[in-house]
Write a protein that holds these residues in place. Structure first.
Motif, short mmCIF file in Angstrom:
data_model
loop_
_atom_site.label_atom_id
_atom_site.label_comp_id
_atom_site.label_asym_id
_atom_site.label_seq_id
_atom_site.Cartn_x
_atom_site.Cartn_y
_atom_site.Cartn_z
N VAL A 52 121.37 -57.82 31.30
CA VAL A 52 121.12 -57.17 32.75
C VAL A 52 119.89 -57.27 33.23
CG1 VAL A 52 121.92 -54.78 30.09
CG2 VAL A 52 119.58 -55.94 30.31
N SER A 53 119.32 -56.34 34.42
CA SER A 53 118.15 -56.28 34.99
C SER A 53 117.55 -55.58 35.37
CB SER A 53 118.53 -57.12 36.08
OG SER A 53 118.98 -59.10 36.33
N VAL A 54 116.16 -55.06 35.32
CA VAL A 54 115.51 -54.25 34.92
C VAL A 54 113.96 -54.37 36.12
CG1 VAL A 54 116.52 -52.93 32.91
CG2 VAL A 54 114.11 -54.65 32.99
N ARG A 55 114.03 -53.58 36.79
CA ARG A 55 112.81 -53.65 37.54
C ARG A 55 111.46 -52.87 37.29
NH1 ARG A 55 113.25 -51.53 43.65
NH2 ARG A 55 110.98 -52.95 43.41
N ALA A 56 110.52 -52.91 36.61
CA ALA A 56 109.61 -52.63 35.50
C ALA A 56 108.36 -53.39 35.62
CB ALA A 56 109.90 -52.26 34.29
N ASP A 57 106.88 -52.59 34.97
CA ASP A 57 105.55 -53.24 35.23
C ASP A 57 105.80 -53.97 33.51
OD1 ASP A 57 104.71 -51.42 36.85
OD2 ASP A 57 103.30 -50.73 35.89
N GLY A 58 107.20 -53.93 33.59
CA GLY A 58 106.66 -54.74 32.07
C GLY A 58 108.11 -54.53 31.14
N ALA A 59 108.25 -55.95 29.97
CA ALA A 59 109.44 -55.89 28.94
C ALA A 59 108.76 -55.84 27.64
CB ALA A 59 110.60 -56.37 29.22
N VAL A 60 109.13 -56.07 26.55
CA VAL A 60 108.34 -55.88 25.70
C VAL A 60 110.15 -56.08 24.35
CG1 VAL A 60 108.26 -53.54 25.10
CG2 VAL A 60 106.76 -55.02 23.27
N VAL A 61 109.63 -56.77 23.62
CA VAL A 61 110.90 -57.32 22.39
C VAL A 61 109.67 -57.20 21.06
CG1 VAL A 61 111.99 -58.84 21.01
CG2 VAL A 61 111.62 -58.73 23.74
N ALA A 62 109.87 -56.15 20.25
CA ALA A 62 109.61 -55.81 19.21
C ALA A 62 110.46 -56.43 17.40
CB ALA A 62 108.79 -54.94 19.06
N THR A 63 110.16 -56.21 16.74
CA THR A 63 110.27 -56.66 15.27
C THR A 63 110.21 -55.31 14.66
OG1 THR A 63 108.05 -56.76 14.44
CG2 THR A 63 109.19 -58.70 15.10
N PRO A 64 110.97 -54.74 13.39
CA PRO A 64 110.74 -53.66 12.66
C PRO A 64 109.13 -53.04 12.56
CG PRO A 64 112.85 -54.85 12.32
CD PRO A 64 111.89 -56.55 12.79
N LEU A 65 108.36 -54.11 12.31
CA LEU A 65 107.72 -54.16 12.16
C LEU A 65 106.22 -53.64 13.18
CD1 LEU A 65 104.76 -54.21 9.88
CD2 LEU A 65 104.22 -56.48 11.37
N GLY A 66 106.81 -54.27 14.27
CA GLY A 66 105.67 -53.96 15.52
C GLY A 66 106.71 -52.71 16.15
N SER A 67 107.81 -52.02 15.83
CA SER A 67 109.00 -51.09 17.60
C SER A 67 107.79 -49.78 17.05
CB SER A 67 109.86 -50.84 16.31
OG SER A 67 110.22 -50.47 14.36
N ASP A 68 107.05 -49.70 15.91
CA ASP A 68 106.76 -48.48 16.30
C ASP A 68 105.15 -48.20 16.95
OD1 ASP A 68 104.62 -49.48 14.40
OD2 ASP A 68 104.47 -47.94 12.88
N GLY A 69 104.46 -49.28 17.69
CA GLY A 69 103.58 -50.25 18.70
C GLY A 69 104.10 -50.01 19.85
N TYR A 70 103.86 -51.00 20.58
CA TYR A 70 103.68 -50.54 22.06
C TYR A 70 105.14 -50.06 22.77
CZ TYR A 70 102.75 -52.86 26.49
OH TYR A 70 102.74 -52.91 27.90
N ALA A 71 106.32 -50.89 22.20
CA ALA A 71 107.54 -50.98 22.59
C ALA A 71 107.80 -49.09 21.85
CB ALA A 71 108.61 -51.69 21.21
N ALA A 72 107.59 -48.20 21.08
CA ALA A 72 107.40 -46.93 21.00
C ALA A 72 106.74 -45.95 22.04
CB ALA A 72 106.92 -46.03 19.06
N ALA A 73 105.62 -46.78 21.95
CA ALA A 73 105.61 -45.99 23.52
C ALA A 73 105.46 -46.02 24.68
CB ALA A 73 103.45 -46.60 23.51
N ALA A 74 105.96 -47.31 24.92
CA ALA A 74 106.65 -47.51 26.35
C ALA A 74 108.43 -46.41 26.42
CB ALA A 74 107.12 -49.08 26.42
N GLY A 75 108.80 -45.95 24.68
CA GLY A 75 109.96 -45.15 24.80
C GLY A 75 111.12 -45.87 24.13
N GLY A 76 110.65 -46.81 23.17
CA GLY A 76 111.65 -47.60 22.38
C GLY A 76 111.87 -46.96 22.04
N PRO A 77 113.05 -47.67 20.84
CA PRO A 77 113.56 -46.68 19.60
C PRO A 77 112.36 -47.51 18.20
CG PRO A 77 115.44 -48.40 19.68
CD PRO A 77 113.76 -48.23 21.43
N VAL A 78 112.49 -46.69 16.86
CA VAL A 78 111.82 -47.39 15.75
C VAL A 78 112.96 -47.65 14.96
CG1 VAL A 78 110.04 -46.93 14.01
CG2 VAL A 78 109.18 -45.88 15.86
#
Length: 248
Positions: free
Chosen positions: A149-175
């Protein structure tokens, strides 16, 4: 014949770490450096991530880690100090669970395809952040099943389960729970209906449009830049056992 003495490494500072060290002495567990320990107690998020990255980089020798603190996967410092004798007794064997605790596998990621020749590891997340203000980049994200997929954005984040409730969650991602895959999230996407993904394995992230490099941030610390059109492979390098309290 008596059981062998189990050696502990306690990482972190401040009163909680001091209390754990006192509890280790009371449990007759010698305190040693991390590389010589049979189990590690990591007090605080920074100590935990450092211990996990170190365990992954060593490859052949991984020991269980007890996370202590107020984070999602950690145990309360007072409870950890009170239960440290149980931890010392439990790590004598290789059982998946022992009195009050279970070993839960957590992935550590490796980041490849950057200008840094040294292996780079991430316990929580890998983020790509547009460095120039008021600039939007386009990111290509490739998944293990061949989808991209291609996305236009300010950035992208890939998180492990340990980190999924941090920066990724703040950006709207699943825990994501341990074993549930990696959370992949665009940061401030240029769309009113952004997508997020859970990847079953590693992903490849490429800056597809723009002439300026973007910042690479690993576990919250800037770790160089990524040039446009250069793919960065993010894969599970190893799994590390974290000790998690079981329901009583």
């Amino acid at each position: 014949m008596s059981e062998p003495t189990r050696r502990l490494a306690v990482l972190g500072c401040g009163e909680p770490a001091a209390a754990i060290r006192s509890a280790a002495t009371a449990a007759d567990a010698p305190l040693v450096d991390r590389s010589a320990a049979d189990a590690v107690v990591a007090v605080g998020a920074a100590a935990l991530r450092s211990a996990m990255r170190a365990a992954a980089s060593e490859g052949s020798r991984s020991v269980p880690i007890l996370p202590v603190g107020d984070e999602r996967h950690a145990i309360d410092p007072d409870l950890a100090a009170n239960r440290l004798a149980d931890v010392v007794d439990g790590v004598r064997g290789d059982a998946a669970a022992f009195d009050g605790f279970a070993r839960v596998e957590h992935p550590v990621l490796t980041v490849g395809g950057t200008d840094d020749d040294r292996p780079q590891f991430a316990a929580a997340d890998v983020a790509f952040v547009t460095a120039e203000p008021a600039r939007i980049s386009e990111y290509g994200i490739g998944f293990p099943d061949g989808e991209s997929v291609s996305v236009r954005a300010d950035g992208a984040v890939v998180a492990t389960p340990l980190g999924s409730d941090g920066y990724a969650a703040a950006a709207g991602g699943p825990v994501v729970s341990p074993g549930g895959g990696l959370s992949v999230v665009p940061v401030a996407p240029f769309t009113t209906r952004p997508d997020t993904w859970v990847a079953s394995g590693g992903v490849r992230v490429t800056v597809e449009r723009g002439e300026e490099p973007v910042a690479l941030v690993i576990d919250g610390a800037r770790s160089g830049t990524v040039e446009p059109h250069r793919g960065v492979d993010i894969e599970v390098a190893a799994t590390v056992d974290l000790l998690s309290p079981t329901a009583e």
